[in-house]
Scaffold this motif. Sequence first.
Motif, short mmCIF file in Angstrom:
data_model
loop_
_atom_site.label_atom_id
_atom_site.label_comp_id
_atom_site.label_asym_id
_atom_site.label_seq_id
_atom_site.Cartn_x
_atom_site.Cartn_y
_atom_site.Cartn_z
N GLU A 22 26.09 23.58 1.97
CA GLU A 22 24.98 23.28 1.60
C GLU A 22 25.13 22.81 -0.02
OE1 GLU A 22 22.19 26.14 2.13
OE2 GLU A 22 22.12 25.98 4.31
N HIS A 23 25.76 23.45 -0.78
CA HIS A 23 26.01 23.11 -2.02
C HIS A 23 26.91 21.62 -2.20
CE1 HIS A 23 28.14 23.67 -6.08
NE2 HIS A 23 26.97 23.79 -6.18
N ALA A 24 27.87 21.56 -1.28
CA ALA A 24 28.50 20.20 -1.36
C ALA A 24 27.37 19.26 -1.14
CB ALA A 24 29.79 20.20 -0.37
N GLU A 25 26.52 19.41 0.04
CA GLU A 25 25.54 18.29 0.55
C GLU A 25 24.68 17.99 -1.01
OE1 GLU A 25 23.71 19.89 3.76
OE2 GLU A 25 25.19 19.18 5.15
N THR A 26 24.41 19.13 -1.61
CA THR A 26 23.53 18.91 -2.73
C THR A 26 24.27 18.12 -3.79
OG1 THR A 26 22.58 21.19 -2.47
CG2 THR A 26 22.18 20.12 -4.61
N LEU A 27 25.56 18.47 -4.05
CA LEU A 27 26.44 17.65 -4.94
C LEU A 27 26.43 16.28 -4.46
CD1 LEU A 27 29.19 20.02 -5.84
CD2 LEU A 27 27.23 19.54 -7.02
N VAL A 28 26.83 15.94 -3.09
CA VAL A 28 26.82 14.53 -2.64
C VAL A 28 25.33 13.73 -2.91
CG1 VAL A 28 26.80 13.17 -0.55
CG2 VAL A 28 28.57 14.92 -0.86
N GLU A 29 24.34 14.45 -2.58
CA GLU A 29 22.97 13.77 -2.81
C GLU A 29 22.51 13.70 -4.39
OE1 GLU A 29 19.75 12.02 -1.93
OE2 GLU A 29 21.11 12.81 -0.54
N ARG A 74 32.15 32.51 7.31
CA ARG A 74 31.20 31.35 7.78
C ARG A 74 30.12 31.03 6.90
NH1 ARG A 74 28.79 31.28 13.73
NH2 ARG A 74 27.73 32.91 13.09
N GLU A 75 29.22 32.43 6.63
CA GLU A 75 28.01 32.31 6.00
C GLU A 75 28.22 31.72 4.46
OE1 GLU A 75 25.05 32.75 6.67
OE2 GLU A 75 25.63 33.24 8.61
N GLU A 76 29.53 32.30 3.99
CA GLU A 76 29.76 31.68 2.48
C GLU A 76 30.23 30.15 2.54
OE1 GLU A 76 33.37 34.08 1.38
OE2 GLU A 76 32.16 35.95 1.07
N VAL A 77 30.91 29.57 3.64
CA VAL A 77 31.18 28.37 3.90
C VAL A 77 29.90 27.56 4.04
CG1 VAL A 77 32.48 26.63 5.38
CG2 VAL A 77 33.44 28.62 4.62
N ALA A 78 28.92 28.31 4.91
CA ALA A 78 27.88 27.27 5.17
C ALA A 78 27.23 27.01 3.92
CB ALA A 78 27.00 28.25 6.00
N GLU A 79 26.99 28.12 2.94
CA GLU A 79 26.56 28.05 1.47
C GLU A 79 27.04 26.85 0.75
OE1 GLU A 79 26.32 31.93 -0.24
OE2 GLU A 79 24.92 32.65 1.21
N ALA A 80 28.53 27.11 1.07
CA ALA A 80 29.41 25.87 0.12
C ALA A 80 29.13 24.64 0.67
CB ALA A 80 30.91 26.32 0.53
N LEU A 94 34.80 17.20 -1.11
CA LEU A 94 34.71 18.47 -1.13
C LEU A 94 33.57 18.85 0.23
CD1 LEU A 94 34.52 21.31 -2.11
CD2 LEU A 94 32.47 20.59 -3.37
N LEU A 95 32.75 17.95 0.46
CA LEU A 95 31.80 18.10 1.60
C LEU A 95 32.49 18.10 2.87
CD1 LEU A 95 29.11 18.58 2.79
CD2 LEU A 95 28.58 16.13 2.68
N GLU A 96 33.39 17.00 2.95
CA GLU A 96 34.31 16.99 4.24
C GLU A 96 35.14 18.34 4.44
OE1 GLU A 96 37.37 13.75 6.06
OE2 GLU A 96 36.19 13.26 4.32
N ASP A 97 35.81 18.81 3.26
CA ASP A 97 36.67 19.82 3.38
C ASP A 97 35.83 21.20 3.77
OD1 ASP A 97 38.70 18.37 2.70
OD2 ASP A 97 38.51 18.91 0.44
N ARG A 98 34.67 21.29 3.21
CA ARG A 98 33.86 22.31 3.46
C ARG A 98 33.47 22.22 5.11
NH1 ARG A 98 36.11 23.86 -0.34
NH2 ARG A 98 35.20 24.81 -2.18
N ARG A 99 33.08 21.09 5.31
CA ARG A 99 32.55 21.07 6.78
C ARG A 99 33.75 21.25 7.90
NH1 ARG A 99 28.97 15.43 6.30
NH2 ARG A 99 27.02 16.50 5.84
N GLU A 100 35.05 20.83 7.38
CA GLU A 100 36.01 20.98 8.12
C GLU A 100 36.61 22.62 8.24
OE1 GLU A 100 39.40 18.80 6.81
OE2 GLU A 100 38.65 16.66 7.47
#
Length: 888
Positions: free
Chosen positions: A499-506, A491-497, A413-419
């Motif tokens: 951050e959320h994905a990074e939280t999930l990875v952590e 972009r703002e929405e994706v940035a939040e996504a 998910l994080l990789e998809d959101r970053r892409e």
Amino acid sequence: MKFDRVRLRNFKCYADADLRLDPGVTVIHGLNGSGKSSLLEACFFALYGAKALDRTLEDVVTIGEDEAIIELWFTHEGGNYHVRRRIRATGERATTAECVLETPVDTVEGARDVRAEVTKLFRMDSEAFVNCAYVRQGEVNKLINATPGQRQDMIDDLLQLGKLEEYRERASDARLGVKSVLDDKCGSLSELDAQIEQKEDKGLHERLNNLKSKLKETEGDIDRFEENRETARKTREQAIEVLETYEQKRDELDSLSEDIEQLESEISQTEQKRAEHGERVRDLRERVEDLNDQIADLLAETALDSADEEAIENRLAELDAEDEAVADELNDAKTQAQMFTNQAENLASRADELASDADDKREAADEREAEADEAEADLESRCERVAELDAQIETERAKFEDAPVEFGDAEGLLEDRREEKSDLQRRIEETKANLQSARDSVAEAQELLDEGKCPECGQPVEDSPHVDTLEEDRERVAELEDELADLRDQREEVAEAVEHAETLVEAEREVGNLRENRKLAEESVADREETVEQKREEAESLREAADEREADAGDKRDDAEELREKANDRRETVERLEAEREEIEAKRDRLDRIRSLRSDRSDAEDDIERHREKRASLEDQNDLRRDRLADKRDRRSELRESYDDQKVQTARENKQEAEDYLEDVAVKLDELSERRDNLQTAIGGVENEIEELENLRDRREDLLERVESLESLRDEAAELQEMYGDLRAELRQRNVEQLEQMLNEVFDLVYQNDSYARIELDGEYELTVYQKDGEPLDPEQLSGGERALFNLSLRCAIYRLLSEGIEGTAPMPPLILDEPTVFLDSGHVSQLAELIASMRELGVEQIVVVSHDDELVAAADDVVYVEKDSVSNRSTVERRESLVEAAD
């Protein structure tokens, strides 16, 4: 310093390899297990020999081969060096058959001397080399995992500060040694003072004067008595002349008188002997009668009818047989009594041991119970820890309740959101460019309209077919502005996504850590439960064993009492048999006494006969002496009629007086000579003591100077010891400050992260990482990649410090990194590449990296590709100029 060339033959997996190494960054590339690290180990082994090995020399030689050759060419401070090592593996163990180092000025031979020369050249031994310039595979975290004390020792040794501590310890040893010698010399000085005082109290010079006066008086007495002795000698010579005339007659007369006296004496003595022999015969007769009476009395006490030898012998044989039988029975009784006593004592002792062992086991059982109670209490806290970890895991997993993916898919998910974010950023940039172009077109068209020209063709507006395009351009600008705003919102929405994905990875990572901790906690609980059960079982087993020991002790005490009673019965038998033996011995003594008396009687009868024969022989001898005595008396009467007794008597008196005086004066002179010798000896002794006193005074002066010199030397050693300690502390502080500065420079250069502000290195080499908010962190709290990068930064900072030096540059070996990317992700690998580039920019002449990471290969100046043949299991090396060529 840099490596120029390495050549190998039968070294580990290399049958024959020859590699040139150039300045700059060289990456040794290849698959895992192909032999990349062995190339670096060969360089390390060439320099330091067996000290560079983790195992033995046998591991150096290729399996199946008898000999390995390792050669290294390197440049140091502008000079060319060549080291060659040849290892033989034909005996029970491998040995260094050849070791030669060729320098610009001479040749060094022998493994020990070569290693010492290399250590001197680089100013570091093998351990310092791997702590500074050679980051070996798997040891990237060596410095951070070390304790502050170990880290302090490593860095101090690298910076040559260990020598200062060695010098300080030597100064301390010297101070203690000087103090020991000083104490000894002070003791000797006190002893000399006592000896000098003792000799001065004797008044040696006064004694010497008195002795010399007495010696002079004695020598005068000797002279006077020697004159008198000469006078007496003359008087004796005159008397001797008078006596010479009558000497012959007197000699004969004296001889006759002596013969007569001797004969009279012999006759008288012989008669006395005859009387003695007669008396002895009478005594012996009485002795024989007394012995007969004693034999008769003793015989009456025996069972014998007569006292002949055969009867006595037979009776003695009977008594011997009887005594032997009683003795055998007595020995058996004694043995049994002792045996029963020993067995009783052993059983009693064993019973005491069993009782004591039972007490020990009960005490141990109580200890096991206490330990089990403690383990149960600890078990509860560990179970609580498991529950806490379960709660934490559930808390982290709860973050996925509203997540768009299942637990475990956060990385994707994080990789998809970053892409998606990257794609939006690209679209925003494109839209911004289009918008700017559209705005420029509108502005230009408006300017032309204001001038009365067509924005399409530049012709006058009147009758222009393109006059309506300006409005379309304006609409296009509006559309692009709306599109850009929409993209920015996305972009703002994706940035939040993101951050959320990074939280999930952590959260996933945290769950992984928590599960590992929970697994360890469960193992700890199981281990503690097993401990409790084991302690309970041990306590029960110990109590059962204690009961068994106590029961055995009671049985053995009963057996011991029964054996004591048997021993007492045997002792009574021993007393009875000993009494029987005493009675037999008394009978034997009587028989021996009879035999002895019979022998004495026989001897007495023989003596009687012998004395009778001697008495008759003495009578015959006296008859002959009486005839000779009559003849000598007649001759003596004739000589007396012709002899002048008065003249002879006067001469004899004078001679006697002179001899008496000479004898007395000789004694007196001997006494005076002895006295003179004693006085001379005493004078010599006093003079020797005076000389010894002067020698002692001279020795005291020398020793006093020595003591003063030692006191000064002790103070100097103490000052030197303090100076080395202060110098080491000062240099360490300077090194710490400079190393901290370099570490922060390197870390800031390669680690682009807003989380960390700085790194602090205190005087004890304790490392602390400070976050942006000022919160301190232990390096162990960093992630695996951050910790590895942190350690590489520390290694590079130490390398810089050693290379630049405290007061000038120092030649350093190549910076060698063996598989430094093991713990790094792709982002950290990029930072490592920047770190390597920065070290090169700082002036590191040669950097050698072992890695299969493509990004490091791409950043290299030279690429060395290592490949292992799957059939022969031998590795080969090849230089390649690019990543593409290396990949091919």
